[in-house]
Design an enzyme around this catalytic site. Structure first.
Site, PDB file in Angstrom:
ATOM      1  N   SER A 142      18.056  47.335  -1.579  1.00  0.00           N
ATOM      2  CA  SER A 142      18.708  48.266  -0.660  1.00  0.00           C
ATOM      3  C   SER A 142      18.018  49.615  -0.758  1.00  0.00           C
ATOM      4  O   SER A 142      17.460  49.969  -1.803  1.00  0.00           O
ATOM      5  CB  SER A 142      20.190  48.429  -1.037  1.00  0.00           C
ATOM      6  OG  SER A 142      20.773  49.530  -0.373  1.00  0.00           O
ATOM      7  N   TYR A 156      26.986  50.290  -6.851  1.00  0.00           N
ATOM      8  CA  TYR A 156      26.171  49.507  -5.931  1.00  0.00           C
ATOM      9  C   TYR A 156      24.705  49.932  -6.012  1.00  0.00           C
ATOM     10  O   TYR A 156      23.806  49.083  -6.143  1.00  0.00           O
ATOM     11  CB  TYR A 156      26.689  49.682  -4.501  1.00  0.00           C
ATOM     12  CG  TYR A 156      25.869  48.943  -3.470  1.00  0.00           C
ATOM     13  CD1 TYR A 156      26.052  47.580  -3.259  1.00  0.00           C
ATOM     14  CD2 TYR A 156      24.909  49.613  -2.702  1.00  0.00           C
ATOM     15  CE1 TYR A 156      25.300  46.895  -2.315  1.00  0.00           C
ATOM     16  CE2 TYR A 156      24.153  48.935  -1.763  1.00  0.00           C
ATOM     17  CZ  TYR A 156      24.356  47.580  -1.568  1.00  0.00           C
ATOM     18  OH  TYR A 156      23.597  46.913  -0.644  1.00  0.00           O
TER      19      TYR A 156
END
Length: 251
Positions: A142, A156
């Protein structure tokens, strides 16, 4: 560059995994698709087989947090197809909460799914690739992996950064010793079912365009790629070099 004909995708029942499956099936590739929701997988299989009769599609239930099942499912796909040419470690979890706010449960689940389960998938894939002396391991990280981020993104972002480091280590171990390729993909904002439930995010692209860009990047087999390249390659440079106080304002 060899054509990776048989591709295993985890987390294929929705989102980026489902979108990439559609793009690869359109190219005539054979697909080994796994996820928890078998009803969604079976519907996807029927759709892809109807649209692309030359593509061979196989589906299996998989909870990536059941580590023994990860190895079992990967090995069963290998036995069925004979060869697995590419594994895309895509399954992940997007939830998280600010640290110290009483939601360790959510952060633990995020860490277990996005890193420990990803490690299990990489181990299972690399066992197959080492045995057949070839393959392409792809990890979907990501853009949040570029820096430590605040609020709901803290855990995250940390898991995606850890996953990127894991892939780089696997790449370092494989390069020069084996024909195995390892790619780390850093997606920007790509619309999925989850993101469509919230307000539209600036710079977000639609699912089809985003997944087409993901597949195009994966097919090039780079060491690393930001997707879509523009503007995310430039944003990655900014995120790595900007003062943390600036990054914190937009996280």
């Amino acid at each position: 560059m060899p054509t990776r004909q048989t591709i295993l995708i985890t987390g294929a029942s929705s989102g980026l995994g489902e979108g990439m499956a559609r793009e690869f099936a359109a190219k005539g590739r054979h697909l080994a698709l796994c996820a928890r929701r078998t009803d969604r997988l079976l519907a996807l299989k029927a759709e892809l087989e109807a649209r692309h009769p030359g593509a061979r599609i196989s589906v299996r239930a998989l909870d990536v947090n059941d580590h023994a099942q990860v190895f079992e499912v990967f090995k069963s796909f290998k036995a069925e197809f004979g060869t697995i040419d590419r594994v895309i470690v895509n399954a992940g979890l997007g939830k998280g909460q600010p640290i110290g706010k009483g939601r360790f449960d959510a952060n633990l689940q995020t860490a277990q799914t996005n890193f420990i389960a990803a490690l299990a998938q990489c181990e299972a894939a690399m066992e197959i690739f080492r045995a057949q002396n070839g393959g392409h391991l792809v990890g979907i990280s990501s853009m949040s992996a570029m820096r430590g981020l605040g609020r709901n993104l803290t855990t995250y972002a940390a898991t995606k950064a850890g996953f990127a480091a894991l892939l780089e280590g696997i790449r370092a171990d494989a390069m020069g010793r084996t024909p195995i390729k390892v790619s780390t993909i850093f997606p920007g904002y790509i619309e999925t079912e989850l993101s469509s439930q919230s307000a539209k995010t600036p710079l977000m692209v639609d699912t089809q365009s985003g997944c087409r860009a993901l597949v195009a990047a994966i097919e090039r087999e780079p060491a690393k790629a930001c997707v879509p390249r523009w503007p995310w390659a430039a944003i990655a440079w900014y995120m790595r070099l900007a003062p943390l106080s600036w990054v914190a304002k937009v996280s």
